[in-house]
Design an enzyme around this catalytic site. Sequence first.
Site, short mmCIF file in Angstrom:
data_model
loop_
_atom_site.label_atom_id
_atom_site.label_comp_id
_atom_site.label_asym_id
_atom_site.label_seq_id
_atom_site.Cartn_x
_atom_site.Cartn_y
_atom_site.Cartn_z
CB VAL A 104 -10.70 34.07 18.25
CG1 VAL A 104 -10.12 34.76 19.47
CG2 VAL A 104 -12.20 34.37 18.14
CE1 TYR A 123 -11.21 29.51 23.97
CE2 TYR A 123 -11.07 30.93 25.88
CZ TYR A 123 -10.48 30.34 24.80
OH TYR A 123 -9.14 30.58 24.55
CE LYS A 148 -10.87 31.33 20.62
NZ LYS A 148 -9.70 31.41 21.51
#
Lengths: 313, 313, 313, 313
Positions: free
Chosen positions: C215, C140, C168
Amino acid sequence: MSCPLPVPLTGIVPPLCTPLTHEGEIDTAGLRALAQRLVRAGARALFALGSSGETAYLSDVQRDTVLRTVVEAADGEVPVLAGVIDMTTPRVLDQARRAVDAGADALVATAPFYTRTHPVEVAGHFRRIRAAVPLPLFAYDIPVAVHHKLAAATVLELAEDGTLAGLKDSSGDDGALRRLLVSLRQRGLLERFSVLTGSELAVDGALLAGAHGVVPGLGNLDPDGYARLYAHARAGRWREAAEEQDRLAALFALTDVGPEDTMGRNSSAIGAFKAGLRLLGVIDCAATAPPQVPLDATAVKRVGALLEEAGLL
Amino acid sequence: MSCPLPVPLTGIVPPLCTPLTHEGEIDTAGLRALAQRLVRAGARALFALGSSGETAYLSDVQRDTVLRTVVEAADGEVPVLAGVIDMTTPRVLDQARRAVDAGADALVATAPFYTRTHPVEVAGHFRRIRAAVPLPLFAYDIPVAVHHKLAAATVLELAEDGTLAGLKDSSGDDGALRRLLVSLRQRGLLERFSVLTGSELAVDGALLAGAHGVVPGLGNLDPDGYARLYAHARAGRWREAAEEQDRLAALFALTDVGPEDTMGRNSSAIGAFKAGLRLLGVIDCAATAPPQVPLDATAVKRVGALLEEAGLL
Amino acid sequence: MSCPLPVPLTGIVPPLCTPLTHEGEIDTAGLRALAQRLVRAGARALFALGSSGETAYLSDVQRDTVLRTVVEAADGEVPVLAGVIDMTTPRVLDQARRAVDAGADALVATAPFYTRTHPVEVAGHFRRIRAAVPLPLFAYDIPVAVHHKLAAATVLELAEDGTLAGLKDSSGDDGALRRLLVSLRQRGLLERFSVLTGSELAVDGALLAGAHGVVPGLGNLDPDGYARLYAHARAGRWREAAEEQDRLAALFALTDVGPEDTMGRNSSAIGAFKAGLRLLGVIDCAATAPPQVPLDATAVKRVGALLEEAGLL
Amino acid sequence: MSCPLPVPLTGIVPPLCTPLTHEGEIDTAGLRALAQRLVRAGARALFALGSSGETAYLSDVQRDTVLRTVVEAADGEVPVLAGVIDMTTPRVLDQARRAVDAGADALVATAPFYTRTHPVEVAGHFRRIRAAVPLPLFAYDIPVAVHHKLAAATVLELAEDGTLAGLKDSSGDDGALRRLLVSLRQRGLLERFSVLTGSELAVDGALLAGAHGVVPGLGNLDPDGYARLYAHARAGRWREAAEEQDRLAALFALTDVGPEDTMGRNSSAIGAFKAGLRLLGVIDCAATAPPQVPLDATAVKRVGALLEEAGLL
């Protein structure tokens, strides 16, 4: 009218404000009055064209006028250090040559800014300036403006090889400053390399740590206060030095008089110094250079109140 | 075995390293030995679970073990401050309740991190912690970890209304600290609000400025040095205080022994403290928590050399 | 009820908000309703305990409740990714083990924060997590929270050796993302390494550049919009994709409804998402976790107006 | 030889490198050749004295030479935009007046740097420049150099009141850019306010989002590539646009050929552009301005290899 730089340079070296007229021109009479006031108060040198002098806001022609005026006012009694503030080496060299012509006794340069510069390149920057211009050179460490801190290793290297005559440390990082002072002492460099702190609120601590002097913006308003602080420290009267520093730290609240929602911190601080100089009768006009927003009447009143509390008005 | 917190808390408050076994578990025997060594050297309180204690690298279970071990070792002789370091209020509250259960005498919390938090919310954060947990609360100002500085206005507000018992200032911004101390004195708060500096290299200056004490990571290795520094300062022997500080600043070079191209500065500093403690015979194993890279043999040798230069080995 | 993760994971992967009751507890009914709504709208996976889910504000017990609730609601139809957000490796490992117990299908971890960590150590951090926990691992990249950006070299290395199943990317640095995508393609890794963008306002461009999915926090409010955007992009209807993205970018103005002088940007954005979910009838209570300041009535009204403009109310 | 600026300005607007001789002087023949090559490749305008042009490293005299040379080479066929890069308003005004004298058709100015400046002051800065100089004015949003991002509200305000003719966005923040484009469209300003992205690696996405054009440093080396990218995008061939962008993103690896331990990222990128121009036969000498460290032979070889891979050599 030149004056050789003491080695090392010590004491109070105020960074002069640059008085402006309502039309935005240099108020040379006001600047001369300010310079003479500071010399009378015991300044060991004058620093023209620093951040307090709004150097970032002055054209090259205005910078020349400022420097010539200060050199003339210093009249050979004290040396004049000139800020040569520009983005990179070639532009700083132009500033440096103009400063030589205007009679500066020493130069003060930052690391390159606007660009992303490697420490190896920063060292090369100072070396080229020193090689090109026959004046002592101070490094000006001011991360708030330049957005990176001078590496201690770079400063030590340039102190050792004679590129730099000294450092003006406005980083506010007193831990790093202490380590630097210790390293300079271990190498026997403190006799010829001047360390001047720009952290005007912790001067007692910096002098205790071994700094040679201080470049206090607030010294424009209260040069006698800083002179007393310095004298106490040199005489080992640390408690009295601290009390003087406390009084000056309280006075420093005037840099925050401008409202945060309508003006920058630069404008607030410089505006307050100039408003104070006008209230003290040193200059006639408190104008700051564009695009700085001027202080409003409430803020100016607060400056006056703080000067009174500090016993200056 | 609890010990009430002096008001204000003064003196040396070392932030204990957390010795680990080769398997990565808490070395409780080593931790106890370290705690007792520090108390013997004159620590006025012990600070467990701070940055030097690798609190960011310890699981909740390990944190409990650390705190219980230190509380037991302190044995009611000196109070134990516990870091309750987590991202936001609800998570800090969980840490705080566990710290109460483990016997802490006071709590030390940072502003929220990971999230973007408004000063109004930062103030609410400390107020909620204080309201929920019946222990004195210190604010821990550590911008290098939290990525914003506590506003002076927030600290003053929370000092005035009794939310905070004190401040651990690891901001390194000694100018801001001076202004805060002056403001606290003007409001008559210095008698009940403790200001502890985490800037272990400018302790003489901070004490001269009016700070109550110091939380020195380096104090794990040389608690006697900081005790002498503090005693000199309290007795007004500022020159001697500065000399002691200079010696400690030279020793601090050990935090940089790890090579910059293969390990973080955290790992280098913590690794050096632990390597030093092992060389001094205080702990058996110098392991640091993952993902920190361990010091190599060259670096450890350099730690030894610096301890010798400082007269500790 | 587990669901294997598609390789690579593609499409819309909404980061679920975490509905709270007025008492600050997890509103499991609301959370279930939200999860089911998102699955119905075509989400390919659900991301629980991300930034939009206020994970930084939830206790460990609350995090467990959230994850179990989402896993149950997903009911094996779509995989559930779980954020395991904590400061360093040992603490993340604890979070990861709890997430495994709660039924997560994959984990999402940031680089260490609060501490200063070297890229070599960051790589070791992800390797240790992957070695300890038998679930696919996403990195992330969220510099706004963690305060450094994942180095492209690190991501490539960990993609190549199988440590990471995907990324991500909430860095907002679309130039760096493009270079990464090109490098992954050159190495033949795009078939097994998922790149999901968290830059919810430039999804069309990211998909055009080769990202696998998105996302989007705003997807809590308008999952159908993002589903249409994604479908347009996959069908090569780029103009239509851009128009959908424009509508969503206009709607995103609701993240700024909270006044800047009294609340943080986190609180404003999360508060607006939740106020919107309440106005849409998905949840009953728009409370956010402390110390976030709640939106005032004016701000909530503005959320409603923006939902109307976007055709959602 | 002036050329009116199209309203809005669209297409490829390359920021010209500034060829230097071994002695550090402007290589006017090389600069002319470069300018003509870019015009032949379809540039809609030329941007002189931007970051790729080493403007931060050029003296005022050199800047004049550069601008006069480019204006002469453009020969009225395409307009010439001139960077007027300096610290604050008064200094930018001096640069602007010189640019007018040298024949610029439009000006490009950043917000103030080195100083700390409030958004209200930033707006005043652009207003003063526009009022003083009779040329269209572009704002240059480049946080990596200036260290703050232009507020969207400021840009909108100055677009609406006609102060600004456009924006060169080198912020790399494509989410913010999307919101700005949507806001400009909602206010009907996109017909007269040009948005040019400086994010040369996500041009397809920026054009899809509605940007008018691009200012690609890499366009010095591969202007045809950017021309094809732009043509594909305008014709709705988004897949082909993306493939062209991918090829250019792979080529961009040449900006990283310089070793990180001995030179800055500025020096590496500019050095690679110039080494490439020399390998392509456009210029004779790849020297960069001091204090930039030159590329070593290995790095230059790598530039050549990348040009070959991209089909340019």
